[in-house]
Scaffold this active site. Structure first.
Site, PDB file in Angstrom:
ATOM      1  CD  GLU A 173      -2.819   1.103   2.659  1.00  0.00           C
ATOM      2  OE1 GLU A 173      -2.712   0.442   3.970  1.00  0.00           O
ATOM      3  OE2 GLU A 173      -3.853   1.313   2.308  1.00  0.00           O
ATOM      4  CG  ASP A 201      -6.146   4.054   1.915  1.00  0.00           C
ATOM      5  OD1 ASP A 201      -6.752   4.857   1.456  1.00  0.00           O
ATOM      6  OD2 ASP A 201      -6.196   3.547   2.679  1.00  0.00           O
ATOM      7  CG  HIS A 243      -7.761  -0.246   1.647  1.00  0.00           C
ATOM      8  ND1 HIS A 243      -6.447  -0.302   2.777  1.00  0.00           N
ATOM      9  CD2 HIS A 243      -8.577  -0.776   2.582  1.00  0.00           C
ATOM     10  CE1 HIS A 243      -6.773  -0.792   3.469  1.00  0.00           C
ATOM     11  NE2 HIS A 243      -7.901  -1.976   3.046  1.00  0.00           N
ATOM     12  CD  GLU A 275      -0.449   6.717   7.711  1.00  0.00           C
ATOM     13  OE1 GLU A 275       0.224   5.794   8.531  1.00  0.00           O
ATOM     14  OE2 GLU A 275      -1.157   7.461   7.850  1.00  0.00           O
ATOM     15  NE  ARG A 283      -7.338   6.979   7.083  1.00  0.00           N
ATOM     16  CZ  ARG A 283      -6.523   5.766   7.143  1.00  0.00           C
ATOM     17  NH1 ARG A 283      -5.251   6.556   8.163  1.00  0.00           N
ATOM     18  NH2 ARG A 283      -5.861   5.468   6.130  1.00  0.00           N
ATOM     19  CD  GLU A 330      -7.438   1.293   6.214  1.00  0.00           C
ATOM     20  OE1 GLU A 330      -6.404   0.572   6.196  1.00  0.00           O
ATOM     21  OE2 GLU A 330      -7.168   2.450   5.539  1.00  0.00           O
TER      22      GLU A 330
HETATM   23  C1  LER Z   1      -3.746   0.981   6.380  1.00  0.00           C
HETATM   24  O1  LER Z   1      -4.844   0.316   5.610  1.00  0.00           O
HETATM   25  C2  LER Z   1      -3.372   2.546   6.539  1.00  0.00           C
HETATM   26  O2  LER Z   1      -3.951   3.238   5.338  1.00  0.00           O
HETATM   27  C3  LER Z   1      -2.514   3.141   7.011  1.00  0.00           C
HETATM   28  O3  LER Z   1      -2.826   4.369   7.264  1.00  0.00           O
HETATM   29  C4  LER Z   1      -2.019   2.140   8.326  1.00  0.00           C
HETATM   30  O4  LER Z   1      -1.163   3.343   8.736  1.00  0.00           O
HETATM   31 MN    MN Z   2      -5.130   2.313   4.083  1.00  0.00          MN
END
Ligand code: LER
Ligand code: MN
Length: 269
Positions: free
Chosen positions: A152, A185, A211, A158, A217, A246
């Site tokens: 991902e 995502d 995702h 992050e 979010r 998610e």
């Molecule tokens: C996990 O799927 C994700 O999107 C991340 O933000 C995890 O830190």
């Molecule tokens: Mn994710």
């Protein structure tokens, strides 16, 4: 439409792990709201009662499209790019330990933050070497079980290792394994991609999982992303897998889960 939502099998600090605890009651709700899948976040497969899990999955007719593994990093600090070789080895072993259950459930194994972050004193090329090496070992072990791994791209706040689709696709060429693809995502894409739909097209058949969360979010519809255009673009690649929620459990987890489905049904023909 194949729709799933994240359920975490152990308590976690990660805030966007939508459901946790009360396995039977939560999976019942997930199925009742209209999801046909549940994505499982599993810190360590040793901690999961597979028999109980399979019975309940069967009871509610839920498919497991993917297994999230990031808690090995979030809760235990395991990563593919830690300076300490024992920690890198433990991270590889942990991911490999997901493979038999992924085979059983026909699920993709997600490589999220278990890739790690750039630790002080470690150069980016060194971390990328460790990452490629770990991925080669894990994809090769997974091949024997017919299991696919999905890395991902995660936003810059992050990690500094693989933030976007271009970097993800370069890594795919380098690892060069048919069972290695990407998990996209929409939350991370909104931060990192020049144009979300074009980046989806760029990944094409290498999209192994997807995702959804809105720009803030929250559940799709809680922010300003155009999910009609995003999902159309995803379908144009030939993707028939799951769209997996998610997102933050706001205003509360059940409202978020239901609003996600309502919004996607509204914008997708
Ligand atoms: C996990 O799927 C994700 O999107 C991340 O933000 C995890 O830190
Ligand atoms: Mn994710």
């Amino acid at each position: 439409m194949n729709l799933s939502i994240v359920y975490t099998t152990q308590q976690t600090k990660f805030q966007a792990a939508t459901y946790s605890g009360e396995l039977d009651a939560n999976l019942a709700k997930i199925a009742r709201y209209g999801y046909n899948g549940v994505e499982l976040a599993i810190r360590d497969p040793k901690l999961v009662d597979m028999m109980e899990l399979e019975i309940i999955l069967h009871k509610y007719n839920l498919i497991v499209p993917a297994i999230g593994t990031g808690q090995a990093w979030g809760e235990e600090g395991l990563s593919f790019t830690d300076p300490h070789p024992d920690i890198r080895k433990a991270a590889i072993q942990r991911i490999q330990s997901h493979i038999p259950i992924a085979e059983k459930l026909h699920a993709v194994v997600i490589i999220g933050l278990v890739r790690g972050i750039l630790k002080p004193g470690i150069s980016h090329p060194q971390a990328m070497d460790w990452l490629r090496e770990a991925l080669q070992q894990c994809t090769s072990a997974a091949k024997d079980y017919n299991v696919r791994l999905a890395l991902e791209p995660i936003n810059r706040y992050e990690t500094s290792l693989i933030n976007n689709v271009t970097q993800g696709m370069d890594l795919i060429s380098e690892v060069n394994s048919d069972n290695f693809g990407l998990l996209l995502d929409t939350f991370h894409m909104n931060i990192e991609e020049p144009q979300i739909e074009e980046s989806i097209q760029k990944c094409g058949k290498r999209i192994f999982h997807f995702h959804v969360a809105d720009s803030n979010r929250w559940y799709p519809g809680g922010g300003h992303l155009d999910f009609g255009a995003i999902i159309t673009s995803l379908r144009d690649t030939g993707y028939t897998g799951f769209i997996s929620g998610e997102f933050l459990p706001y205003p509360d987890v059940d409202t978020a889960a239901q609003n996600c489905i309502l919004h996607l049904q509204k914008v997708i023909q």
